[in-house]
Design an enzyme around this catalytic site. Structure first.
Site, PDB file in Angstrom:
ATOM      1  CB  ILE A 196      25.969  28.875   7.990  1.00  0.00           C
ATOM      2  CG1 ILE A 196      26.409  27.123   7.798  1.00  0.00           C
ATOM      3  CG2 ILE A 196      26.904  28.827   9.331  1.00  0.00           C
ATOM      4  CD1 ILE A 196      28.331  27.627   7.270  1.00  0.00           C
ATOM      5  N   GLY A 197      23.244  27.913   6.698  1.00  0.00           N
ATOM      6  CA  GLY A 197      21.794  27.424   5.499  1.00  0.00           C
ATOM      7  C   GLY A 197      21.952  27.006   4.482  1.00  0.00           C
ATOM      8  CD  GLN A 217      25.724  22.404   1.776  1.00  0.00           C
ATOM      9  OE1 GLN A 217      25.798  23.588   1.544  1.00  0.00           O
ATOM     10  NE2 GLN A 217      26.857  21.908   2.442  1.00  0.00           N
ATOM     11  CD  GLU A 233      34.767  23.413   2.688  1.00  0.00           C
ATOM     12  OE1 GLU A 233      35.853  24.722   3.247  1.00  0.00           O
ATOM     13  OE2 GLU A 233      34.424  22.735   3.798  1.00  0.00           O
TER      14      GLU A 233
END
Ligand code: MOS
Length: 725
Positions: free
Chosen positions: A495-496, A624, A691
């Site tokens: 998703i990138g 990230q 996350e």
């Protein structure tokens, strides 16, 4: 753990994976856990260059920067038709009548779908996906009709001409504590009694607003029926998630649904599961004369149709003895859900594991309202929950007269306070210490509101971060050898994040071949089943399947495979998940400036130090973490979906009104990590990193803003007006 004499090929791979890049810790480096190295000797003749942990460029980079990477909407299809929906203008009630006459008269219109004429779905069990199946309106913005036409323009024009009359009913969209269901995660000891008897106590309520995911690429679908086979070019976090959800809705076998998503422009949770627009596109494609139907959800439509994060109201109670050791942690979160489909954010969850305390109460109360269906968004639960807990920890450190870093270290638990299990690895303290060193925390004057330069009040803040580590079962990978190259096939979605590259690195190491001999194939149900790119489980789950496939492959063919050699492997059950509590941790530091006259708030400096297992690709991992921290900054300063309770819609439903942090908002952000070796989590020793970067970032900024100004804002976002009291 493994015996070197009896090791199977799989065990050898596992052992090698656990050893690589994890040099024996220097004495005193507590950041490195128990190592399999102590049990087996490394093979002396290993000549394969280090590939895991390397800072490799993205394999998909050139295609993306030259514009040749195909996103869902761009896939070329024969004679497409276009879709534009009509959305409900009431928040609750019924569609009394729909007049489609004027819409049907627009040149180029192929069909106008309403609840009376739309094809029937095989299953309406998931009310979010029961598109145009009844006259009921459950939230403002819900689909009530749709136009299929030759062009986007005629579809949109015709949609504007559809006349809908409603029988409106009173609606409720504002979150308050009345009603709802109580979901108790833990209730150990007696928090009330500890609050009454402890030397220091804190009882505060923090609120976070409704937020929307807003990936840069909106949700897009091309739906095409060929007989009873449905092909979907879909912007999604999981092609197999789409297949498994969509197949029963249309009464199909999973194999009748083909889903392709080679490149995805972000999801942030909103593309984790299919939403109503996908179902509408597939329904419309049943009325397009066999033509593919293209639908790009508009930015405005996304605010009602593709998920959001609930607002939260969180009461945090902390009690401590005179030495600053917590005697109680209480965290009661209030959230909303839609009336038609329950989704629980789980905001208080992290308070179960963060700090030691003999008395603990962690609850969530969920209130169903006439709002759009909430869903996953950027570290669901942990993100708003850790904002509240880590703000409270800052307030409590001050109440105890302790430095906030020291206060956290003093309350570090030895085992998971809820399950009683040991942590597979937990290096929060190391992150805090490393971060404090790098950030220059020792020079900090603990007094709030004393540093001032050129009209700006300056402060620094800290917060902890955590995110659970999981491997989702059910991913499979296939490895095929041809022309001297290894194809690695898995239906995972990048998703990138860099999955194309990171998975190739894992395959290269597991196969013991150079990185550039690997050709990854992702993003299609033509490849073996893969779980969703969600819950920071992509690399842990897909990588586990790839390692297993490599093991099977080498067991079967050895080092010189024949042309066409092929093998499959799947994620394996991990008995350690029953024996250990598995989480990643981190420490977030921020410097904040608040203008004394205007309240303008800027964040000149952020530092994140993470302990997230083995890092597969230093370059993409850093991205990230930086991305997550930027989202945390965005949450702290800007993001707020303003729901108009009179009408039930989000007023600021575009990028002019809903500001997401942009370059001008971000100054210096540094992300780093400590070498963490966790032999229990999965064959690679990785923890999810998608996350954790966001978790705690907003609290660090809020705590720094307090330190700058002496004003404690307990209601996000930290807008200038809140500093002008
Ligand atoms: Mo992520 S919010 O778990 O898709």
């Amino acid at each position: 753990m493994f015996s070197s004499t009896e090791a199977t090929n799989k065990e050898k791979v596992l052992m090698r994976l656990s050893q690589r890049n994890f040099p024996a810790p220097e004495s005193g480096t507590a950041a490195v856990g128990v190592s399999a190295r102590s049990v087996v000797e490394a093979e002396p003749d290993e000549a394969v260059p280090e590939v895991i942990g390397a800072s490799l460029e993205r394999l998909d980079g050139p295609a993306k920067v030259t514009g040749t990477a195909r996103y869902a909407y761009e896939h070329p299809v024969e004679a497409p038709a276009y879709l534009h929906p009509v959305q409900a203008t009431i928040a609750r009630g019924r569609v009394a009548s729909v007049d489609t006459g004027a819409a049907e008269a627009v040149p180029g219109v192929l069909a106008v779908l309403t609840h009376t004429n739309a094809p029937r779905l095989a299953s309406t069990e998931d009310a979010e996906l029961a598109v145009l199946q009844s006259d009921a309106v459950a939230f403002r913005g819900q689909f009530v009709a749709a136009v299929v036409a030759e062009t986007t323009e005629s579809a949109r024009q015709a949609a504007d001409l559809v006349r809908v009359d409603y029988a409106e009913q009173p609606h409720e969209v504002e979150l308050d504590a009345a009603g709802g269901t109580l979901n108790t995660r833990t209730d150990n000891g007696d928090v009330d009694a500890a609050m009454a008897s402890s030397a220091v106590t804190l009882d505060r309520t923090y609120t976070t607003p409704m937020q929307h995911n807003n990936p840069m690429e909106p949700h897009t679908t091309i739906a095409h029926w060929s007989g009873s086979e449905l092909t979907l070019h879909e912007s999604t976090q999981g092609v197999y998630s789409v297949r498994s959800v969509v197949a029963p809705v249309f009464g199909l076998e999973p194999e009748q649904v083909r889903v392709l998503a080679p490149h995805v422009g972000g999801g942030f949770g909103s593309k984790g599961l299919p939403h109503a627009p996908l179902v509408l596109a597939a329904l419309a494609a049943q009325r397009s004369g066999g033509r593919p139907v293209k639908y790009a959800v508009t930015r405005r439509q996304m605010f009602a149709l593709t998920g959001h994060r609930t607002p939260t109201s969180q009461r945090v109670r902390l009690a401590a003895d005179a030495e600053g050791r917590l005697t109680a942690v209480g965290h009661d979160a209030l959230e909303h859900t839609s009336r038609i489909k329950e989704f629980s954010e789980g905001s208080s969850t992290a308070s179960g594991i963060m700090y030691a305390a003999p008395n603990r109460r962690v609850t969530q109360r969920l209130v169903p309202l006439d709002v759009p269906v909430p869903s996953w968004m950027r570290a669901p639960g942990h993100c708003p929950g850790m904002h509240a807990l880590e703000t409270a920890m800052d307030e409590m450190a001050q109440a105890c007269g302790l430095d906030p870093v020291e206060f956290r270290i003093r309350n570090e638990p030895e085992i998971d306070p809820i399950s009683g299990l040991p942590f597979s690895s937990r290096n929060l303290v190391e992150c805090l210490r490393e971060g404090a060193d790098r950030f220059g925390w020792q020079q900090r004057d603990p007094t709030a509101g004393v540093r001032r330069e050129n009209g700006w009040l300056i402060g620094t803040g800290v917060a902890a971060s955590t995110y659970p580590t999981h491997v989702f079962p059910g991913s499979r990978a296939r490895i095929r050898y041809a022309d001297g190259r290894y194809a690695v096939l898995i239906g995972a979605a990048d998703i990138g994040t860099g999955a194309w590259t990171a998975l190739a690195q894992i395959a290269a190491e597991a196969l013991e071949v150079p990185f550039d001999m690997i050709d990854p194939h992702l993003g299609s149900t033509e490849f073996p089943e893969a779980t969703v790119a969600g819950g920071s489980t992509g690399i842990t789950s897909w990588g586990s399947a790839i390692v297993q496939a490599a093991t099977v492959f080498r067991d079967k063919y050895g080092k010189q495979p024949p042309e066409g050699a092929e093998a499959e492997g799947a994620t394996q059950p991990n008995p350690d998940t029953e024996r250990f509590s598995m989480h990643a941790f981190g420490a977030q530091f921020a410097e904040v400036r608040v203008h004394a006259d205007t309240g303008e708030i800027r964040v000149p400096r952020m530092l994140g130090v993470f302990a997230a297992g083995r890092i597969v690709n230093a370059r993409t991992a850093r991205s990230q973490f930086l991305g997550g921290m930027t989202m945390g900054l965005s949450m702290a300063l800007h993001e707020h979906s303003v729901l108009d309770s009179r009408f039930g819609h989000v007023v600021n439903h575009d990028f002019a009104g809903y500001h997401v942090a942009s370059h001008a908002d971000v100054d210096s952000i540094e992300a780093t990590w400590i070498d963490e070796h966790d032999p229990h989590v999965n064959p690679m020793g990785t923890k999810g990193i998608g996350e954790i970067g966001i978790v705690g970032a907003s609290a660090a900024i809020g705590n720094a803003a307090y330190h700058a100004t002496g004003i404690r804002v307990r209601d996000l976002p930290l807008t200038p007006d809140k500093f002008l009291r």
